[in-house]
Design an enzyme around this catalytic site. Structure first.
Site, PDB file in Angstrom:
ATOM      1  N   CYS A  18      36.265  41.616  41.240  1.00  0.00           N
ATOM      2  CA  CYS A  18      35.464  42.105  42.360  1.00  0.00           C
ATOM      3  C   CYS A  18      34.275  42.926  41.921  1.00  0.00           C
ATOM      4  CB  CYS A  18      36.316  43.004  43.249  1.00  0.00           C
ATOM      5  SG  CYS A  18      37.726  42.177  43.947  1.00  0.00           S
ATOM      6  N   ASP A 362      29.380  30.466  22.048  1.00  0.00           N
ATOM      7  CA  ASP A 362      29.917  30.718  23.399  1.00  0.00           C
ATOM      8  C   ASP A 362      30.621  32.075  23.382  1.00  0.00           C
ATOM      9  OD1 ASP A 362      30.478  30.328  26.050  1.00  0.00           O
ATOM     10  OD2 ASP A 362      31.801  28.613  25.764  1.00  0.00           O
ATOM     11  N   CYS A 399      45.777  39.430  30.975  1.00  0.00           N
ATOM     12  CA  CYS A 399      45.247  40.683  31.514  1.00  0.00           C
ATOM     13  C   CYS A 399      45.987  41.040  32.801  1.00  0.00           C
ATOM     14  CB  CYS A 399      43.757  40.526  31.820  1.00  0.00           C
ATOM     15  SG  CYS A 399      43.049  41.992  32.599  1.00  0.00           S
ATOM     16  N   CYS A 450      39.736  49.035  26.305  1.00  0.00           N
ATOM     17  CA  CYS A 450      40.919  48.199  26.445  1.00  0.00           C
ATOM     18  C   CYS A 450      40.657  46.936  25.638  1.00  0.00           C
ATOM     19  CB  CYS A 450      41.179  47.833  27.913  1.00  0.00           C
ATOM     20  SG  CYS A 450      42.574  46.684  28.061  1.00  0.00           S
TER      21      CYS A 450
HETATM   22  S1  SF4 Z   1      40.046  43.877  27.679  1.00  0.00           S
HETATM   23 FE1  SF4 Z   1      41.783  44.685  28.891  1.00  0.00          FE
HETATM   24  S2  SF4 Z   1      40.997  44.824  30.981  1.00  0.00           S
HETATM   25 FE2  SF4 Z   1      39.593  43.516  29.831  1.00  0.00          FE
HETATM   26  S3  SF4 Z   1      40.268  41.413  30.168  1.00  0.00           S
HETATM   27 FE3  SF4 Z   1      41.266  42.128  28.292  1.00  0.00          FE
HETATM   28  S4  SF4 Z   1      43.252  42.987  28.962  1.00  0.00           S
HETATM   29 FE4  SF4 Z   1      41.940  42.804  30.781  1.00  0.00          FE
END
Ligand code: SF4
Length: 493
Positions: A18, A362, A399, A450
């Protein structure tokens, strides 16, 4: 002559959940400003969108399935008077793709109406919802954003900051949220700051957005980030930022930098276009190869290919052209087109490809289905060699923080070795950017990101039973299947 065969490069992409936008601008048409803000955030969600406005007394809202330009007309904007607004563009990772799951989500409370727009994914939404249902709460949608709205609606305090603070203490997961009451806008962000959230100033007022790319079209200027765990509140008298909950280890999503966010946005003080160029530069150092041209998969592979070209000294050249307008239709390909394997969006420039050794850049490989098709197409067009270079590390884990990706069993890098993936996609060689390379390209310490989908180190613990359709009943699931067939803008593999 270029061949008529075309591919859809986005069919196998990760999808952002979103985009959110909010504005408080006395004397301005907030719905119109929000329309243009959402238009700039369209890449963050293309299934549905909505705008809620307040004139200081009453909240009005319009939302529907479709793109911002399809859902809002001059006539509809004219029905949304007011100087405060929040808006939302949605791609579903929790809840079905149906109109009633479109956002903003609205609730009537003991202290007045409240409307919420959310980017992210709550990992304890199911648990919270079950508790609330046991207490008699009735939910209208199947998305986790309604849980946030209903929790806010239950707060009896007239102090919005206190209400938000109380709710933040109950939420677990990734959330950047915009809130509209008749007299305030507010925005708050989870204590890890997984999803982005920024504040800007606009002629006598304030805007909040998922990304800075929404500021330029509405003539707003960047003021700062809403830091992890913080609440920004704007009313007629002031704008202020307060701590909502204690910040935890910062964990901004690395994929925002690699692919999701628009390249002209700034995050962690870095222009993403430049970070992506540096990812390409690192990739050239980590995986050099002798070739004739460096070709991007448009559009997101372009800065990485330029970076690769700069460091390797191998010329950059366009080899694939992307249709700009495919996202503007709801018309689905018919069965015959599907059976023929015809895909939309990418056409090869055969003259640039024939007889050449290509480095194809890519941003990611998810299931590897699309990369395989592109490599095959390039060889069919006469490429001598196709060396695939990816400006992201291999995706080995799913994720749970708001990005729709395949289950672990479908992720190419979770089930195959790099050599097996190379063989599967038919590339001459294959190289991925390393995690240190990606981190270095953004220029912040590794422990501020992350990186869970690359290394399985989830910054927010994820319970076993958490999954996308956790709220779906058989009835809503069936409805969702039919409706998402009309709403989904990509052609499925
Ligand atoms: S880095 Fe973390 S928040 Fe981003 S897609 Fe990967 S698991 Fe999800």
């Amino acid at each position: 002559m270029s061949r008529l065969r075309v591919l859809n490069p986005d069919a196998d992409r990760l999808k952002e959940e979103c985009g959110i936008f909010a504005v408080h601008a006395p004397g301005h048409d907030a719905a119109r400003i929000t329309f243009f803000g959402l238009f700039a955030l369209q890449h963050r969600g293309q299934e549905s969108c909505g705008i809620a406005v307040s004139d200081g007394e009453r909240i009005r809202m319009h939302k529907d399935m479709g793109l911002v330009s399809q859902v809002f007309t001059e006539e509809i904007l004219a029905t949304l008077p007011g100087h405060m607004a929040i808006g939302h563009t949605r791609y579903s990772t929790t809840g079905a793709s149906v109109k009633r799951n479109a956002q903003p989500v609205s609730c009537t409370t003991m202290t007045g109406d409240i409307t919420v727009a959310h980017n992210g994914n709550l990992i304890n939404a199911h648990e919270l919802r079950k508790e609330m249902e046991a207490e008699g709460e009735i939910f209208d949608t199947t998305n986790d954003s309604e849980v946030i709205a209903k929790l806010l609606a239950r707060e009896t305090t007239h102090d919005l900051v206190e209400a938000i603070r109380n709710v933040m203490q109950k939420l677990r997961g990734a959330y950047s949220v915009a809130v509209l009451t008749p007299k305030h806008i507010a925005a708050f962000r989870d204590p890890n700051g997984v999803r982005p959230l920024v504040i800007g100033q606009i002629d006598g007022g304030w805007v909040v957005s998922s990304e800075t790319c929404a500021f330029n079209p509405v003539s707003a200027s960047f003021w700062g980030e809403v830091h992890p765990g913080c609440i920004a509140v704007v009313d007629e008298k002031s704008a202020r930022i307060e701590q909502g909950v204690e910040p935890e280890r910062p964990a901004m999503c690395m994929f925002e930098f690699i692919y999701f966010a628009r390249p002209d946005s700034v995050m962690y003080g870095t222009r993403l276009y430049n970070a992506r160029e540096r990812m390409g530069e690192h990739l050239a150092r980590e995986h050099p190869v002798d070739a004739d041209i460096v070709v991007p998969v448009p559009d997101t592979g372009i800065p990485g290919a330029l970076g690769y070209s700069r460091v390797s000294g191998i010329p950059f050249a366009e080899g694939l052209i992307k249709s700009r307008y495919i996202h503007r239709t709801f018309i689905q390909p018919d069965q015959r087109m599907r059976e023929m394997g015809v895909r939309m969006k990418l056409t090869p420039l055969e003259e640039n490809i024939r007889g050449k050794r290509l480095i194809l850049v890519d941003d990611s490989i998810v299931r590897a289905t699309t990369t395989k098709q592109i490599v095959r197409l390039l060889f069919e067009c006469g490429a001598k060699e196709v060396h695939v270079r990816i400006t992201a590390p291999p995706i080995t884990h799913p994720c749970f923080y708001g990005i729709d990706m395949a289950s672990r069993g479908e992720l190419a890098a979770a089930k195959w070795s790099i050599e097996s993936i190379r063989e599967h996609i038919g590339a001459t060689t294959l190289g991925y950017l390393s995690i240190p390379g990606a981190v270095d390209a953004v220029g912040r310490p590794k422990n501020e990101f992350c990186l869970a989908c690359f290394n399985g180190d989830y910054p927010i613990a994820v319970p076993e039973d958490v999954r996308k359709d956790v709220f779906e009943s058989p009835k809503t699931g069936a409805f969702a299947t039919v409706t998402s067939g009309q709403a989904r803008l990509e052609f499925e593999e």
